[in-house]
Each structure stands twice: as structure tokens, then as C-alpha cells.
Design a protein around this motif. Structure first.
Motif, PDB file in Angstrom:
ATOM      1  N   SER A 187       0.840  -1.201   0.000  1.00  0.00           N
ATOM      2  CA  SER A 187       0.000   0.000   0.000  1.00  0.00           C
ATOM      3  C   SER A 187       0.872   1.246   0.000  1.00  0.00           C
ATOM      4  CB  SER A 187      -0.932   0.027   1.213  1.00  0.00           C
ATOM      5  OG  SER A 187      -0.202   0.409   2.365  1.00  0.00           O
ATOM      6  N   LEU A 188       0.235   2.402  -0.100  1.00  0.00           N
ATOM      7  CA  LEU A 188       0.964   3.668  -0.147  1.00  0.00           C
ATOM      8  C   LEU A 188       1.579   4.028   1.193  1.00  0.00           C
ATOM      9  CD1 LEU A 188      -1.639   5.663  -2.273  1.00  0.00           C
ATOM     10  CD2 LEU A 188       0.483   4.591  -3.079  1.00  0.00           C
ATOM     11  N   THR A 189       1.079   3.418   2.277  1.00  0.00           N
ATOM     12  CA  THR A 189       1.633   3.749   3.590  1.00  0.00           C
ATOM     13  C   THR A 189       2.557   2.670   4.143  1.00  0.00           C
ATOM     14  OG1 THR A 189      -0.397   2.894   4.568  1.00  0.00           O
ATOM     15  CG2 THR A 189      -0.246   5.281   4.340  1.00  0.00           C
ATOM     16  N   THR A 190       2.574   1.496   3.545  1.00  0.00           N
ATOM     17  CA  THR A 190       3.447   0.436   4.071  1.00  0.00           C
ATOM     18  C   THR A 190       4.716   0.261   3.233  1.00  0.00           C
ATOM     19  OG1 THR A 190       2.095  -1.186   2.885  1.00  0.00           O
ATOM     20  CG2 THR A 190       1.645  -0.912   5.234  1.00  0.00           C
ATOM     21  N   VAL A 191       4.809   1.016   2.119  1.00  0.00           N
ATOM     22  CA  VAL A 191       6.022   1.020   1.296  1.00  0.00           C
ATOM     23  C   VAL A 191       6.426   2.488   1.127  1.00  0.00           C
ATOM     24  CG1 VAL A 191       7.027   0.423  -0.945  1.00  0.00           C
ATOM     25  CG2 VAL A 191       5.282  -1.061   0.063  1.00  0.00           C
ATOM     26  N   LEU A 212      -1.880  -2.676  -5.929  1.00  0.00           N
ATOM     27  CA  LEU A 212      -1.695  -2.306  -4.525  1.00  0.00           C
ATOM     28  C   LEU A 212      -3.019  -1.953  -3.856  1.00  0.00           C
ATOM     29  CD1 LEU A 212      -0.487   1.369  -4.286  1.00  0.00           C
ATOM     30  CD2 LEU A 212      -0.639   0.271  -6.490  1.00  0.00           C
ATOM     31  N   HIS A 213      -2.995  -1.932  -2.498  1.00  0.00           N
ATOM     32  CA  HIS A 213      -4.149  -1.426  -1.740  1.00  0.00           C
ATOM     33  C   HIS A 213      -4.042   0.094  -1.746  1.00  0.00           C
ATOM     34  CE1 HIS A 213      -3.420  -5.379   0.333  1.00  0.00           C
ATOM     35  NE2 HIS A 213      -4.740  -5.434   0.370  1.00  0.00           N
ATOM     36  N   ALA A 214      -5.148   0.798  -1.912  1.00  0.00           N
ATOM     37  CA  ALA A 214      -5.083   2.269  -1.835  1.00  0.00           C
ATOM     38  C   ALA A 214      -6.378   2.839  -1.282  1.00  0.00           C
ATOM     39  CB  ALA A 214      -4.790   2.865  -3.204  1.00  0.00           C
ATOM     40  N   ASN A 215      -6.239   3.887  -0.487  1.00  0.00           N
ATOM     41  CA  ASN A 215      -7.378   4.650   0.052  1.00  0.00           C
ATOM     42  C   ASN A 215      -8.415   3.734   0.703  1.00  0.00           C
ATOM     43  OD1 ASN A 215      -5.939   6.144  -1.982  1.00  0.00           O
ATOM     44  ND2 ASN A 215      -7.519   7.717  -1.855  1.00  0.00           N
ATOM     45  N   GLU A 216      -7.904   2.770   1.461  1.00  0.00           N
ATOM     46  CA  GLU A 216      -8.816   1.815   2.095  1.00  0.00           C
ATOM     47  C   GLU A 216      -9.473   2.407   3.343  1.00  0.00           C
ATOM     48  OE1 GLU A 216      -6.944  -1.899   3.019  1.00  0.00           O
ATOM     49  OE2 GLU A 216      -8.716  -2.762   3.971  1.00  0.00           O
ATOM     50  N   THR A 217      -8.658   3.079   4.177  1.00  0.00           N
ATOM     51  CA  THR A 217      -9.205   3.674   5.410  1.00  0.00           C
ATOM     52  C   THR A 217      -8.786   5.141   5.493  1.00  0.00           C
ATOM     53  OG1 THR A 217      -7.206   3.171   6.680  1.00  0.00           O
ATOM     54  CG2 THR A 217      -8.936   1.493   6.672  1.00  0.00           C
ATOM     55  N   MET A 218      -9.458   5.899   6.358  1.00  0.00           N
ATOM     56  CA  MET A 218      -9.037   7.279   6.588  1.00  0.00           C
ATOM     57  C   MET A 218      -7.645   7.298   7.226  1.00  0.00           C
ATOM     58  SD  MET A 218     -10.865   9.465   5.247  1.00  0.00           S
ATOM     59  CE  MET A 218     -10.327  10.998   6.030  1.00  0.00           C
ATOM     60  N   GLY A 229       1.037  16.783   1.464  1.00  0.00           N
ATOM     61  CA  GLY A 229       0.186  17.900   1.049  1.00  0.00           C
ATOM     62  C   GLY A 229      -0.665  17.605  -0.175  1.00  0.00           C
ATOM     63  N   VAL A 230      -0.773  16.343  -0.561  1.00  0.00           N
ATOM     64  CA  VAL A 230      -1.629  15.976  -1.703  1.00  0.00           C
ATOM     65  C   VAL A 230      -2.479  14.763  -1.321  1.00  0.00           C
ATOM     66  CG1 VAL A 230      -0.112  16.831  -3.548  1.00  0.00           C
ATOM     67  CG2 VAL A 230       0.181  14.488  -2.682  1.00  0.00           C
ATOM     68  N   ARG A 231      -3.525  14.511  -2.082  1.00  0.00           N
ATOM     69  CA  ARG A 231      -4.359  13.331  -1.872  1.00  0.00           C
ATOM     70  C   ARG A 231      -3.550  12.069  -2.232  1.00  0.00           C
ATOM     71  NH1 ARG A 231      -8.796  13.159   1.034  1.00  0.00           N
ATOM     72  NH2 ARG A 231      -9.365  11.335  -0.208  1.00  0.00           N
ATOM     73  N   PRO A 232      -3.869  10.930  -1.619  1.00  0.00           N
ATOM     74  CA  PRO A 232      -3.090   9.709  -1.875  1.00  0.00           C
ATOM     75  C   PRO A 232      -2.959   9.332  -3.351  1.00  0.00           C
ATOM     76  CG  PRO A 232      -4.579   9.371  -0.038  1.00  0.00           C
ATOM     77  CD  PRO A 232      -4.882  10.730  -0.573  1.00  0.00           C
ATOM     78  N   LEU A 233      -4.028   9.518  -4.121  1.00  0.00           N
ATOM     79  CA  LEU A 233      -3.902   9.085  -5.514  1.00  0.00           C
ATOM     80  C   LEU A 233      -3.095  10.062  -6.376  1.00  0.00           C
ATOM     81  CD1 LEU A 233      -7.260   7.223  -6.260  1.00  0.00           C
ATOM     82  CD2 LEU A 233      -5.102   6.367  -5.328  1.00  0.00           C
ATOM     83  N   GLU A 234      -3.012  11.336  -5.947  1.00  0.00           N
ATOM     84  CA  GLU A 234      -2.080  12.246  -6.628  1.00  0.00           C
ATOM     85  C   GLU A 234      -0.656  11.810  -6.308  1.00  0.00           C
ATOM     86  OE1 GLU A 234      -2.999  16.601  -6.289  1.00  0.00           O
ATOM     87  OE2 GLU A 234      -4.683  15.855  -5.106  1.00  0.00           O
ATOM     88  N   TYR A 235      -0.458  11.476  -5.051  1.00  0.00           N
ATOM     89  CA  TYR A 235       0.840  10.951  -4.594  1.00  0.00           C
ATOM     90  C   TYR A 235       1.175   9.674  -5.375  1.00  0.00           C
ATOM     91  CZ  TYR A 235       3.878   8.376  -1.289  1.00  0.00           C
ATOM     92  OH  TYR A 235       4.876   7.628  -0.716  1.00  0.00           O
ATOM     93  N   ALA A 236       0.183   8.805  -5.531  1.00  0.00           N
ATOM     94  CA  ALA A 236       0.402   7.545  -6.256  1.00  0.00           C
ATOM     95  C   ALA A 236       0.751   7.819  -7.714  1.00  0.00           C
ATOM     96  CB  ALA A 236      -0.853   6.671  -6.169  1.00  0.00           C
ATOM     97  N   HIS A 253     -11.924   5.772   0.251  1.00  0.00           N
ATOM     98  CA  HIS A 253     -11.911   7.221   0.520  1.00  0.00           C
ATOM     99  C   HIS A 253     -11.234   7.956  -0.630  1.00  0.00           C
ATOM    100  CE1 HIS A 253     -13.438   6.411   4.507  1.00  0.00           C
ATOM    101  NE2 HIS A 253     -12.610   5.382   4.524  1.00  0.00           N
ATOM    102  N   VAL A 254     -11.970   8.128  -1.709  1.00  0.00           N
ATOM    103  CA  VAL A 254     -11.436   8.862  -2.867  1.00  0.00           C
ATOM    104  C   VAL A 254     -12.322  10.088  -3.103  1.00  0.00           C
ATOM    105  CG1 VAL A 254     -10.250   6.978  -4.058  1.00  0.00           C
ATOM    106  CG2 VAL A 254     -12.697   7.238  -4.396  1.00  0.00           C
ATOM    107  N   ASP A 255     -11.692  11.250  -3.286  1.00  0.00           N
ATOM    108  CA  ASP A 255     -12.493  12.448  -3.540  1.00  0.00           C
ATOM    109  C   ASP A 255     -12.680  12.646  -5.054  1.00  0.00           C
ATOM    110  OD1 ASP A 255     -10.236  13.663  -4.587  1.00  0.00           O
ATOM    111  OD2 ASP A 255      -9.962  15.071  -2.918  1.00  0.00           O
ATOM    112  N   ASP A 256     -13.381  13.701  -5.443  1.00  0.00           N
ATOM    113  CA  ASP A 256     -13.706  13.901  -6.867  1.00  0.00           C
ATOM    114  C   ASP A 256     -12.468  14.016  -7.751  1.00  0.00           C
ATOM    115  OD1 ASP A 256     -16.322  13.743  -6.234  1.00  0.00           O
ATOM    116  OD2 ASP A 256     -16.746  15.894  -6.372  1.00  0.00           O
ATOM    117  N   THR A 257     -11.435  14.701  -7.257  1.00  0.00           N
ATOM    118  CA  THR A 257     -10.229  14.844  -8.088  1.00  0.00           C
ATOM    119  C   THR A 257      -9.564  13.477  -8.274  1.00  0.00           C
ATOM    120  OG1 THR A 257      -8.867  15.338  -6.154  1.00  0.00           O
ATOM    121  CG2 THR A 257      -9.742  17.229  -7.374  1.00  0.00           C
TER     122      THR A 257
END
Ligand SMILES: N[C@@H](CCSC[C@H]1O[C@@H](n2cnc3c(=O)[nH]cnc32)[C@H](O)[C@@H]1O)C(=O)O
Ligand SMILES: [Zn+2]
Length: 433
Positions: A187-191, A212-218, A229-236, A253-257
Motif C-alpha cells: 500500500s501507499l503507507t506500508t512502502v 496495490l491497496h489504496a485509500n482503504e481507510t481514513m 500535502g496531496v491526496r493519496p492518488l495524486e501521490y500515487a 476514501h477517494v475524492d472527486d479529483t
């Protein structure tokens, strides 16, 4: 031609229509040769599968699981993701042997064949053993070794990453092409970001898929927003993790962007409703994702957070929770759910199958429709989403090979698999205590 004919039933066509038809399969080529009434007339048919009173439909696609976690089914329930993983799951997983993984995979694949799943995507350890089970059992899979860096020093984390790439390179195309692979950072937080970007770059050099797992929990979203300073999927996206040959598990937990970003980059999402409900992770915006043009498949996630691998249950959950999430009873209708579990799921994880039509891969199941809970049959598609259970599957065929006939699995010894799994699971948990 080594002809296998599925006769006497009704067929679910790719456009959602249902009509009476037979299906002719070239068993050697693993391909559907014809879908029409009376395919047997004037042809030499080696074998027949009886579909009378049943529906021939594509084999289901389980777009995200950890198949060997069947050994941990019911071991640790009723906790949120982070503490569940750290306190209960990871300590037991540390004790897993290669043999445990093989035995757990046999159990999971057996359960999937018996509930109509012919293809799945899997992230776990000792994936050579899972590959061996997939090969023997006759199903199709996209496999990858998960990379987790938390709790490891730099050298160990790097070795994990290299191992994931090495597995993906070696096994892609194995089992006569039924096995495809992917590089699978957990996932984005475990790697950490450096390893993630580096691994994906190497994967690209070898044309490997990424999962990968992404945006599974807050709890996963917040640290990325805070640190970068960015949303996880921008980071991804900045680390190369989005694209047509990539798919994400969860996307709760994915927002409109981020939804826009998924659509623009043609990145698929595998929705895991039971796991999201059980771990109280949240509700994925499935209707919104589909409307934005994102390909959405369905996954069970591991059996420890579900607790079964029955994709029919998952279809029902997808429809139910999709409506609650959208606050709209017309959201995520039956037909959408069937598409997600078949053609969209196959597209999401990049495997053939998911369609009953001439030229398609011969991955199909026959669902028995003659049962009290399926009577009357006003609308078969409605039944698939809301009323059919995995135990209603009569036959399972993958790549032209019959894996289950009249509920008897032909490629695995069901009783032996269950005995062995129960024994290994008990030993495993005892070792971890
Ligand atoms: N090579 C890695 C293995 C990671 S496999 C994938 C991991 O995902 C974990 N997992 C299962 N379900 C979920 C989930 O819903 N979210 C995140 N991780 C999960 C699972 O327990 C397993 O540890 C290592 O050395 O730890
Ligand atoms: Zn998972």
C-alpha cells in the motif's frame, strides 16, 4: 476439435440478455467456438455438460484476495484494519510456512471453484506455492508477492521488493498462460516513496502490471495528506502507480479529483464491500466511480476479513452498500453488479474471460436456477445479484477444462484439502500464541 458442449440451458450474453442456447467449446484451445441453439447437430462432441434448468454465465472474477488467508478465517474478527493487521494478522503471518501457504491456497481455490470463480488476483507470500496450486487446480490468476516495508530495515525491505519483481518476471505466462503476474507493493503507507517509485520503474521496464491497496481507510489517507500535502492518488500518480496496467484494491476514501484521476489514467479499482464493512473502513463510491468511467471489479479480500470467498455474496453486498453509499436505491443495479463480477472484473485485472461469446476464453459456470430461493424467475439477472449463492453453481469450466462437474471438483481432492487445511491452521495459530 476436442469439443465440449454445454447444452440445454439458458445463456447470459455480454449485453445482459438471457436466451436459450448451447455453448460449444474447443477444450484444447480453451475457447468458446459457438453460442447458439443446437450446437451439437452434425458435430462430433467429445463431452457434454448438462445445463438443463440452469444458466450458463461467465466464470466470476475475484479481483482482489489473499487466498492463503483462508487459514486465518475466523481467527481475528471485529477490529479495525490497522490494529487487526498489526495485533492479530501480521504476528500469525510471521509463522506461516511455505507449506501453510500452499495448503491455504488449495482451500481457497477449492472454495472459489465451488462458488463459481474462475479467475482471481492474489497478493501474498511464497507465491511460487500459490502458482503451483493455480496450475494444478486449473483456474486463472494474476499473482504477486506483496511488499511490506514497515517493521523491516532498509536491506530487508529492498530484498522484499526484489523478491516481488523476481516472482513477477519469472511466473508471468506460467501454467500455459493461465498465470499472469504483477509487482505488488502492499500500500501507499506500508512502502516508502523511494522504494515505491523505484519498484514501479523496474516493473515498467519489464512490462509488468502493478497492484496495490489504496485509500482503504481514513487512517491511510491522513498521513499522506499531512506528509505530502496531496491526496493519496495524486501521490500515487507521481510515483507511477496509476495507469491502464495497474489496479487498486478498495478505493474507499477517494475524492472527486481522485476519481477524475482514476478515469483519466484508466486505472481500475477493485471494490471489496464485505471487507470494507467488516473492518468498518467506509463505503466506496461505486456508482460515482462507474459514472466517471472507471472500470470497477469486485473482490472478496482475504477470508479473514470477509469471511468467505463467495463472489455471489460479494455481488449482493456491492449492490446493497452501493445504494446506501449513494443514498439512492437505483444506484449500483443488478446488471451493473453482474458486469463488475464478470467482464469488468476480467478487464480490471487484465485476464481473459468474463464473456460468453464466440472467440472468448472458455471460462464459464452453470448456475442451477431450480431452487426455492430462486423461484419464481422473473428476472435472472436480478437473481444473480440478489438471490443466487455460490452453492447454486453446478459446473465450473476454466480455459476449456471442467474443474467441477455436478458439484464434484475434479482437479482437487476436496476432503483431503479441507482436512489438511484445518490441521495446518490449528498448528499455525498454536505456534503464534
Ligand atoms: N511480503 C509481505 C507480504 C504482504 S502480503 C499482503 C498483506 O496484506 C494483508 N491484508 C489482508 N487484507 C488486507 C486489507 O484489507 N488491507 C490491507 N492489507 C491487508 C495481509 O494480511 C498480508 O500481510 C511481507 O513481508 O509482509
Ligand atoms: Zn487486501
Amino acid at each position: 476439435m476436442n469439443a465440449l458442449a454445454v447444452t440445454g440451458g439458458r445463456v447470459l450474453h455480454p449485453d445482459g440478455r438471457v436466451s436459450e442456447a448451447d455453448v460449444l467449446i474447443d477444450a484444447d484451445a480453451g475457447r468458446i467456438e459457438a453460442v447458439s441453439e443446437d450446437v451439437t447437430t452434425g458435430r462430433e462432441i467429445a463431452r457434454t455438460l448438462d445445463a438443463e434448468g440452469g444458466l450458463v454465465m461467465p466464470g466470476l472474477v475475484n479481483g482482489h484476495t489473499h487466498v492463503s488467508m483462508t487459514l486465518l478465517r475466523g481467527h481475528a474478527d471485529d477490529k479495525p484494519l490497522e490494529s487487526w493487521l498489526r495485533e492479530d494478522i501480521w504476528p500469525v503471518e510471521a509463522e506461516l510456512t511455505d507449506e501453510d501457504i500452499e495448503v491455504g491456497a488449495e482451500l481457497g481455490v477449492l472454495e472459489m471453484i465451488r462458488s463459481g470463480t474462475t479467475a482471481f488476483a492474489d497478493m501474498y507470500f511464497s507465491m511460487d506455492r500459490v502458482a503451483d496450486v493455480v496450475d494444478r487446480a486449473g483456474v486463472r490468476a494474476r499473482l504477486g508477492r506483496g511488499v511490506v516495508a514497515v517493521g523491516k530495515d532498509e536491506a530487508d525491505a529492498r530484498a522484499d521488493l526484489e523478491g516481488s519483481l523476481e516472482f513477477a518476471r519469472t511466473y508471468d505466462g506460467a501454467a500455459d498462460g493461465r498465470i499472469r503476474t504483477a509487482f505488488m507493493p502492499h500500500s501507499l503507507t506500508t512502502v516508502p516513496e523511494g522504494l515505491l517509485a523505484e519498484g514501479i520503474e523496474s516493473a515498467d521496464e519489464d512490462d509488468l502490471w502493478v497492484h496495490l491497496h489504496a485509500n482503504e481507510t481514513m487512517g491511510e489517507v491522513e498521513p499522506i495528506v499531512e506528509d505530502h500535502g496531496v491526496r493519496p492518488l495524486e501521490y500515487a500518480a507521481d510515483r507511477g502507480a496509476l495507469g491502464p496496467d495497474r489496479f487498486l484494491a478498495h478505493g474507499v476514501h477517494v475524492d472527486d479529483t481522485e476519481i477524475e484521476l482514476l478515469a483519466e489514467t484508466d486505472t481500475a479499482v477493485v471494490h471489496c464491500p464485505a471487507s470494507n464493512m467488516k473492518l468498518a473502513s467506509g463505503i466506496a463510491p461505486v456508482q460515482h466511480l462507474r459514472e466517471a468511467g472507471v472500470t470497477v471489479g469486485i473482490g472478496t479480500d482475504g477470508a479473514a476479513s470477509n469471511n468467505d470467498l463467495d463472489l455471489f455474496g460479494e455481488m449482493r453486498d456491492t449492490a446493497m452498500v452501493g445504494k446506501i453509499g449513494a443514498d439512492d436505491a437505483s444506484a449500483v443495479p443488478a446488471a451493473a453488479v453482474v458486469e463488475m463480477a464478470t467482464s469488468d472484473g476480467a478487464d480490471a485485472i487484465g485476464l481473459p474471460g468474463g464473456r460468453i461469446e464466440t472467440g472468448a476464453a472458455a471460462d464459464l459456470i452453470v448456475v442451477d436456477l431450480e431452487a426455492p430461493h430462486l423461484t419464481p424467475a422473473h428476472d435472472v439477472v436480478s437473481h444473480l445479484a440478489y438471490a443466487v449463492r455460490g452453492s447454486d453453481v453446478r459446473h465450473t469450466v476454466c480455459d476449456g477444462t471442467v474443474l467441477m462437474r455436478d458439484r464434484e471438483v475434479t482437479t482437487l481432492d476436496a476432503a483431503a484439502v479441507m482436512d489438511r487445511a484445518a490441521e495446518h491452521a490449528a498448528d499455525l495459530v498454536a505456534r503464534a500464541e
